[in-house]
Design a protein around this motif. Structure first.
Motif, short mmCIF file in Angstrom:
data_model
loop_
_atom_site.label_atom_id
_atom_site.label_comp_id
_atom_site.label_asym_id
_atom_site.label_seq_id
_atom_site.Cartn_x
_atom_site.Cartn_y
_atom_site.Cartn_z
N GLY A 33 -14.91 -53.45 -6.34
CA GLY A 33 -15.22 -54.10 -6.87
C GLY A 33 -16.44 -54.84 -7.17
O GLY A 33 -16.74 -55.60 -7.95
N GLY A 34 -17.28 -54.84 -5.83
CA GLY A 34 -18.62 -55.05 -5.65
C GLY A 34 -19.04 -53.67 -7.14
O GLY A 34 -19.37 -52.53 -6.90
N THR A 35 -20.84 -54.00 -6.91
CA THR A 35 -21.52 -53.55 -7.76
C THR A 35 -22.89 -52.82 -6.66
O THR A 35 -23.14 -53.42 -6.21
CB THR A 35 -22.65 -54.43 -9.31
OG1 THR A 35 -23.04 -55.66 -8.33
CG2 THR A 35 -21.11 -54.82 -9.72
N ILE A 67 -18.24 -49.86 -7.50
CA ILE A 67 -17.35 -49.37 -6.77
C ILE A 67 -15.33 -49.67 -7.19
O ILE A 67 -15.62 -50.90 -6.94
CB ILE A 67 -17.57 -49.98 -5.03
CG1 ILE A 67 -19.10 -49.70 -5.10
CG2 ILE A 67 -16.61 -49.02 -4.34
CD1 ILE A 67 -19.18 -50.24 -3.20
N VAL A 68 -14.84 -48.80 -7.39
CA VAL A 68 -13.21 -48.70 -8.03
C VAL A 68 -12.71 -48.90 -6.54
O VAL A 68 -11.33 -49.95 -6.94
CB VAL A 68 -13.26 -47.64 -8.63
CG1 VAL A 68 -11.54 -47.53 -8.71
CG2 VAL A 68 -14.19 -47.41 -9.93
N GLU A 101 -17.73 -46.70 -10.92
CA GLU A 101 -17.94 -46.06 -12.00
C GLU A 101 -19.08 -46.52 -13.01
O GLU A 101 -19.80 -47.47 -12.06
CB GLU A 101 -16.93 -46.75 -12.89
CG GLU A 101 -16.58 -47.54 -14.23
CD GLU A 101 -15.55 -47.99 -15.38
OE1 GLU A 101 -15.96 -48.22 -15.95
OE2 GLU A 101 -15.26 -49.02 -14.33
N VAL A 102 -20.11 -46.16 -13.62
CA VAL A 102 -21.18 -45.98 -13.95
C VAL A 102 -21.15 -47.44 -15.61
O VAL A 102 -20.32 -47.24 -16.00
CB VAL A 102 -22.18 -44.53 -14.47
CG1 VAL A 102 -23.62 -44.55 -14.87
CG2 VAL A 102 -21.97 -43.63 -13.72
N ILE A 103 -21.68 -48.15 -14.92
CA ILE A 103 -22.01 -49.63 -15.95
C ILE A 103 -22.88 -49.04 -16.75
O ILE A 103 -23.16 -49.00 -18.18
CB ILE A 103 -21.77 -50.69 -14.79
CG1 ILE A 103 -20.52 -50.63 -14.43
CG2 ILE A 103 -21.99 -51.53 -16.29
CD1 ILE A 103 -20.94 -51.64 -13.08
#
Length: 110
Positions: A33-35, A67-68, A101-103
Motif C-alpha cells: 500500500g505504500g509508495t 506496492i500492491v 502499480e505505476v502511478i
C-alpha cells in the motif's frame, strides 16, 4: 505512439514501466500500500514520440509506484544426482516478488 513509458533499473535488472500497468520486481523493503520512487531512469518515451536517453540516467527523472503486495514466482526444481553413488536430491525454490502499480512518470531535467 500515444503511450508514455520509461525504462528503469530496479534490483539489478531493467524494466519497462507504463502508467497504470502492474510489474513484478525484486522484493522491495516497503509495506503493501505504500509508495516508492524509482530514480534510476535510463530512458523515457514521451507521448509525442520523443525519446529521452540518459547517460547513464536522466537527472531528476523518477517513477512513482504503489506496492500492491508480495507475490511468489513459479516453482523452480533443482535435481542433484551422482551416478553409481545413490545420491539424489530434489530441491525447490519460489522467489518472492513485489507487485507494483505505476502511478506516475516524472520527466525531470532533459
Amino acid at each position: 505512439m500515444d503511450l508514455m513509458y520509461a525504462v528503469a533499473r530496479a534490483g539489478g535488472k531493467q524494466y519497462k514501466f507504463e502508467v497504470g500497468k502492474f510489474v513484478d520486481l525484486e522484493l522491495l523493503p516497503a509495506e503493501s500500500g505504500g509508495t516508492v520512487e524509482l530514480c534510476d531512469v535510463l530512458a523515457i518515451r514521451e507521448k509525442d514520440g520523443e525519446l529521452l536517453v540518459g547517460s547513464p540516467i536522466i537527472p531528476g527523472a523518477k517513477i512513482v509506484v504503489r506496492i500492491v503486495g508480495d507475490v511468489s514466482g513459479e516453482k523452480l526444481i533443482f535435481f542433484r544426482y551422482k551416478r553409481r553413488k545413490r545420491y539424489r536430491r530434489r530441491l525447490g525454490h519460489r522467489q518472492k516478488y513485489s507487485r507494483i502499480e505505476v502511478i506516475e512518470i516524472v520527466k525531470g531535467v532533459s
